[in-house]
Write an enzyme that holds these catalytic residues in place. Structure first.
Site, mmCIF file in Angstrom:
data_model
loop_
_atom_site.group_PDB
_atom_site.id
_atom_site.type_symbol
_atom_site.label_atom_id
_atom_site.label_comp_id
_atom_site.label_asym_id
_atom_site.label_seq_id
_atom_site.Cartn_x
_atom_site.Cartn_y
_atom_site.Cartn_z
ATOM 1 N N LYS A 67 0.833 -1.214 0.000
ATOM 2 C CA LYS A 67 0.000 0.000 0.000
ATOM 3 C C LYS A 67 0.867 1.263 0.000
ATOM 4 C CE LYS A 67 -2.455 -2.733 -0.480
ATOM 5 N NZ LYS A 67 -2.461 -4.192 -0.404
ATOM 6 N N GLY A 197 -0.042 -14.125 -13.174
ATOM 7 C CA GLY A 197 -1.174 -14.114 -12.249
ATOM 8 C C GLY A 197 -1.783 -12.729 -12.160
ATOM 9 N N ALA A 198 -3.004 -12.586 -12.683
ATOM 10 C CA ALA A 198 -3.680 -11.276 -12.609
ATOM 11 C C ALA A 198 -4.742 -11.302 -11.521
ATOM 12 C CB ALA A 198 -4.300 -10.911 -13.963
ATOM 13 N N VAL A 200 -5.439 -10.520 -7.147
ATOM 14 C CA VAL A 200 -5.356 -9.317 -6.307
ATOM 15 C C VAL A 200 -3.914 -8.816 -6.205
ATOM 16 C CG1 VAL A 200 -5.775 -8.425 -3.988
ATOM 17 C CG2 VAL A 200 -7.356 -10.086 -4.977
ATOM 18 N N ILE A 201 -3.007 -9.712 -5.814
ATOM 19 C CA ILE A 201 -1.614 -9.285 -5.574
ATOM 20 C C ILE A 201 -0.943 -8.898 -6.892
ATOM 21 C CG2 ILE A 201 0.649 -10.095 -4.772
ATOM 22 C CD1 ILE A 201 -0.828 -11.724 -2.618
ATOM 23 N N VAL A 286 0.927 -16.137 -8.266
ATOM 24 C CA VAL A 286 -0.133 -17.087 -8.628
ATOM 25 C C VAL A 286 -0.869 -17.620 -7.402
ATOM 26 C CG1 VAL A 286 0.913 -17.798 -10.818
ATOM 27 C CG2 VAL A 286 1.566 -18.979 -8.703
ATOM 28 N N ASP A 328 -4.163 -17.424 7.653
ATOM 29 C CA ASP A 328 -3.901 -18.012 6.333
ATOM 30 C C ASP A 328 -3.629 -19.517 6.382
ATOM 31 O OD1 ASP A 328 -4.112 -15.491 5.259
ATOM 32 O OD2 ASP A 328 -2.149 -15.512 4.262
ATOM 33 N N HIS A 460 -23.469 15.241 1.911
ATOM 34 C CA HIS A 460 -23.268 15.677 0.534
ATOM 35 C C HIS A 460 -22.226 16.773 0.480
ATOM 36 C CE1 HIS A 460 -24.152 16.696 -3.609
ATOM 37 N NE2 HIS A 460 -24.158 17.971 -3.241
HETATM 38 C C1 FAD Z 1 1.903 -8.526 -1.566
HETATM 39 C C2 FAD Z 1 0.761 -8.855 -0.639
HETATM 40 C C3 FAD Z 1 -0.213 -7.916 -0.392
HETATM 41 C C4 FAD Z 1 -1.261 -8.201 0.464
HETATM 42 N N1 FAD Z 1 -2.198 -7.244 0.689
HETATM 43 C C5 FAD Z 1 -3.221 -7.502 1.519
HETATM 44 C C6 FAD Z 1 -4.171 -6.512 1.813
HETATM 45 O O1 FAD Z 1 -4.093 -5.387 1.316
HETATM 46 N N2 FAD Z 1 -5.172 -6.805 2.661
HETATM 47 C C7 FAD Z 1 -5.288 -8.056 3.232
HETATM 48 O O2 FAD Z 1 -6.238 -8.272 3.996
HETATM 49 N N3 FAD Z 1 -4.394 -9.013 2.984
HETATM 50 C C8 FAD Z 1 -3.361 -8.772 2.158
HETATM 51 N N4 FAD Z 1 -2.429 -9.734 1.926
HETATM 52 C C9 FAD Z 1 -2.599 -11.039 2.591
HETATM 53 C C10 FAD Z 1 -2.127 -10.953 4.048
HETATM 54 O O3 FAD Z 1 -0.787 -10.555 4.083
HETATM 55 C C11 FAD Z 1 -2.320 -12.290 4.730
HETATM 56 O O4 FAD Z 1 -3.659 -12.707 4.608
HETATM 57 C C12 FAD Z 1 -1.970 -12.180 6.202
HETATM 58 O O5 FAD Z 1 -0.647 -11.763 6.387
HETATM 59 C C13 FAD Z 1 -2.184 -13.511 6.905
HETATM 60 O O6 FAD Z 1 -1.925 -13.344 8.253
HETATM 61 P P1 FAD Z 1 -1.410 -14.560 9.160
HETATM 62 O O7 FAD Z 1 -1.145 -13.988 10.499
HETATM 63 O O8 FAD Z 1 -2.333 -15.693 9.034
HETATM 64 O O9 FAD Z 1 -0.055 -15.039 8.485
HETATM 65 P P2 FAD Z 1 1.320 -14.274 8.199
HETATM 66 O O10 FAD Z 1 1.124 -12.836 8.034
HETATM 67 O O11 FAD Z 1 1.970 -15.039 7.105
HETATM 68 O O12 FAD Z 1 2.135 -14.450 9.538
HETATM 69 C C14 FAD Z 1 2.566 -15.695 10.004
HETATM 70 C C15 FAD Z 1 3.779 -15.484 10.888
HETATM 71 O O13 FAD Z 1 4.079 -16.710 11.537
HETATM 72 C C16 FAD Z 1 5.478 -16.931 11.497
HETATM 73 N N5 FAD Z 1 5.686 -18.372 11.634
HETATM 74 C C17 FAD Z 1 5.297 -19.364 10.787
HETATM 75 N N6 FAD Z 1 5.626 -20.568 11.310
HETATM 76 C C18 FAD Z 1 6.238 -20.322 12.493
HETATM 77 C C19 FAD Z 1 6.796 -21.153 13.499
HETATM 78 N N7 FAD Z 1 6.758 -22.473 13.401
HETATM 79 N N8 FAD Z 1 7.358 -20.553 14.572
HETATM 80 C C20 FAD Z 1 7.376 -19.210 14.699
HETATM 81 N N9 FAD Z 1 6.846 -18.383 13.772
HETATM 82 C C21 FAD Z 1 6.285 -18.946 12.709
HETATM 83 C C22 FAD Z 1 5.879 -16.367 10.137
HETATM 84 O O14 FAD Z 1 7.263 -16.102 10.090
HETATM 85 C C23 FAD Z 1 5.038 -15.103 10.115
HETATM 86 O O15 FAD Z 1 5.693 -14.047 10.752
HETATM 87 C C24 FAD Z 1 -1.343 -9.478 1.093
HETATM 88 C C25 FAD Z 1 -0.353 -10.432 0.862
HETATM 89 C C26 FAD Z 1 0.697 -10.127 0.020
HETATM 90 C C27 FAD Z 1 1.760 -11.168 -0.202
#
Ligand code: FAD
Length: 484
Positions: A67, A197-198, A200-201, A286, A328, A460
């Site tokens: 962003k 890959g077209a 969101v990202i 992708v 995720d 408005h």
């Molecule tokens: C380029 C890009 C743009 C994006 N833009 C948006 C957006 O605008 N809006 C939106 O809603 N989403 C967006 N997303 C998606 C968003 O980033 C993810 O949905 C979100 O980060 C998921 O959160 P999470 O906490 O599940 O996982 P993550 O953010 O992946 O965090 C997981 C964390 O766990 C840690 N971890 C994993 N396994 C272990 C372990 N065994 N021990 C210790 N630590 C561990 C990892 O290192 C990481 O720090 C985007 C993604 C990308 C790649």
């Protein structure tokens, strides 16, 4: 009531251990601490420079840096293309990409360090390193310096996130072929860029580099553009992206990408046969896969599904007593706010409080220009359900505020049930669509009807009037556009 049976935190035992400090894990940790539980949050993230940081993909390599660059690149584009229309003459505009990247990195640093401040204020113990769930809710923690500790918890929340999918035909083996994180760190503007890959990202990253001057070709394997979105919305967005010079090729399946002296030779197949393209850089966008590498001991009892997601029920219980999984790494859209909501829900359920995630009302936003945002069902989905429905559309061309902003592209669309008037979906392509969708999310959270929106006064001139007028248009009662 919060759990009164609080386990006093010793060096090695906690009420709750959260593994993963991204947008799912860190809110879970904070809410659990707010619920007066002793909490540790383990995170292993390391940046390219080797520094450790909380915040996961979202803050370090996803939502926030993308962003920041989208904002900067849009300003660069507008100063050249739009300012003259406002009567502002600017000459000699040049790009300082190093400064743009520095600003982005500064924002990321401030936000990720902010999590440590939030943890401190809430009383969460941050542990930077690797966490592995063993049987019996024991957690093996390996700090970044290699030191190991055996921790135990009454409840464990897994929030290990996701990782980019690698294509066998375009592996991340050379510096020219990168994932989304790599595409946020380019130190120069590639002259020719292919985005595979077209989605969101891909669209966001393609937009950034197009605005900064790259010739961008987007190769999308699916024949439909933005198949997940309402197709009226997708068509409108595609029209604008093409006008901006994004060369979006649909039904284009990449079969190879070979770096050489003159650039990367990308081969793909479409309806016409085998095609070739030479570019300077390739971004592979992708999709993402759940990340659970070395997270679970063989006897942890936690199960993965056939796609590698941790199996959970509607309230994120894994099936192992006291072990939950969110974000995720579990089913559902890979979105930061979905993970956050699950984190908060789980932390409240652990404390014996009410907790729920309404999976039917999760907004999606694509931060392109125009922005794209939606919530609920698409018109195609409602049609397929067989329920009688009505549609109201209001173009931003008829919005005084959008005109004043010189951003009158797109429309707001409301899809509602004919029988009880309930709003089933809202789809917006236009200025600040990502902000405007919040009103629709709230309306749908309260099962609002179009009449509820129609009878709500909107200031408005605001962009939000477009949502109001779209609700009116669903009953052919729009005031500021012709009802059809
Ligand atoms: C380029 C890009 C743009 C994006 N833009 C948006 C957006 O605008 N809006 C939106 O809603 N989403 C967006 N997303 C998606 C968003 O980033 C993810 O949905 C979100 O980060 C998921 O959160 P999470 O906490 O599940 O996982 P993550 O953010 O992946 O965090 C997981 C964390 O766990 C840690 N971890 C994993 N396994 C272990 C372990 N065994 N021990 C210790 N630590 C561990 C990892 O290192 C990481 O720090 C985007 C993604 C990308 C790649």
């Amino acid at each position: 009531m919060p759990n009164e049976d609080k386990q006093p935190a010793t060096a090695d035992s906690f009420d709750v251990i959260v593994i993963g400090g991204g947008p799912a894990g860190y809110p879970a940790a904070i809410r659990a601490a707010q619920n007066k539980l002793s909490v540790a949050c383990i995170d292993e993230w390391k940046n390219h420079d080797g520094s450790a940081a909380f915040g996961g993909t979202c803050l370090n390599a996803g939502c926030i840096p993308s962003k920041a660059l989208l904002e900067s690149s849009e300003l660069f584009h507008r100063v050249q293309e739009e300012f003259a229309t406002h009567g502002i003459k600017v000459s000699g505009t040049t790009l300082d990409l190093a400064q743009m990247q520095k600003r982005k990195s500064g924002i990321v640093r401030t936000m990720t360090q902010g999590i440590l401040a939030l943890f401190k204020a809430a009383g969460v113990t941050p542990l930077q390193g690797h966490g592995k769930l063993l049987a019996g809710r024991k957690v093996e923690f390996t700090a970044h310096d290699g030191k190991r500790r055996l921790l135990s918890a009454k409840q464990v929340v897994l929030a290990s996130g996701s990782a980019p999918i690698e294509l066998r035909s375009a592996p991340f083996k050379s510096p020219e072929i990168v994932d989304s994180w790599g595409a946020l760190e380019f130190e120069s503007v590639p002259k020719r860029l292919a985005v595979i890959g077209a989605g969101v990202i891909g669209l966001e990253l393609g937009s950034v580099w197009r605005r900064l001057g790259s010739e961008v070709v987007m190769l999308e394997a699916l024949p439909e553009f933005l198949a997940i979105a309402d197709q009226q919305l997708a068509k409108e967005a595609l029209r604008h992206f093409k006008k901006q010079g994004l060369d979006i090729r649909l039904g284009a399946k990449v079969t190879g990408a070979t770096p050489g002296t003159g650039g990367v030779q990308v081969t793909y197949e479409d309806a016409k046969g085998v095609q070739q393209l030479t570019v300077d850089r390739v971004v592979v966008a992708v999709g993402r896969r759940p990340f659970t590498q070395d997270l679970l001991a063989a006897d942890s009892g936690v199960q993965l599904d056939e796609r590698g997601f941790i199996k959970v029920d509607d309230t994120c219980r894994t099936g192992v007593e006291g072990v939950w999984a969110i974000g995720d790494c579990v089913r559902g859209p890979m979105l930061a706010h979905k993970g956050k909501e699950e984190g908060v829900m789980v932390a409240d359920l652990i404390a014996g409080l009410y907790g729920e995630t309404n999976y039917k009302v999760i907004p999606s936003v694509i931060y392109t220009a125009p922005e794209i945002a939606w919530v609920g069902l698409t018109e195609e989905q409602v049609k397929a359900s067989g329920r009688a429905y009505k549609v109201g559309v209001f173009p931003f061309l008829a919005s005084g505020r959008a005109r004043a902003m010189e951003q009158a592209a797109g429309f707001a669309k409301v899809v509602a049930a004919r029988d009880d008037d309930e709003i089933l979906g809202v789809h917006i392509v236009g200025p600040l669509a990502g902000e405007l969708i919040a009103e629709a999310v709230l309306a749908m959270e309260y099962s609002a009807s179009t009449e509820d929106l129609q009878r709500t006064i909107h200031a408005h001139p605001t962009l939000a009037e477009a949502v109001h007028e779209a609700a009116l248009a669903a009953d052919k009662r729009a005031i500021d556009s012709i009802n059809r």
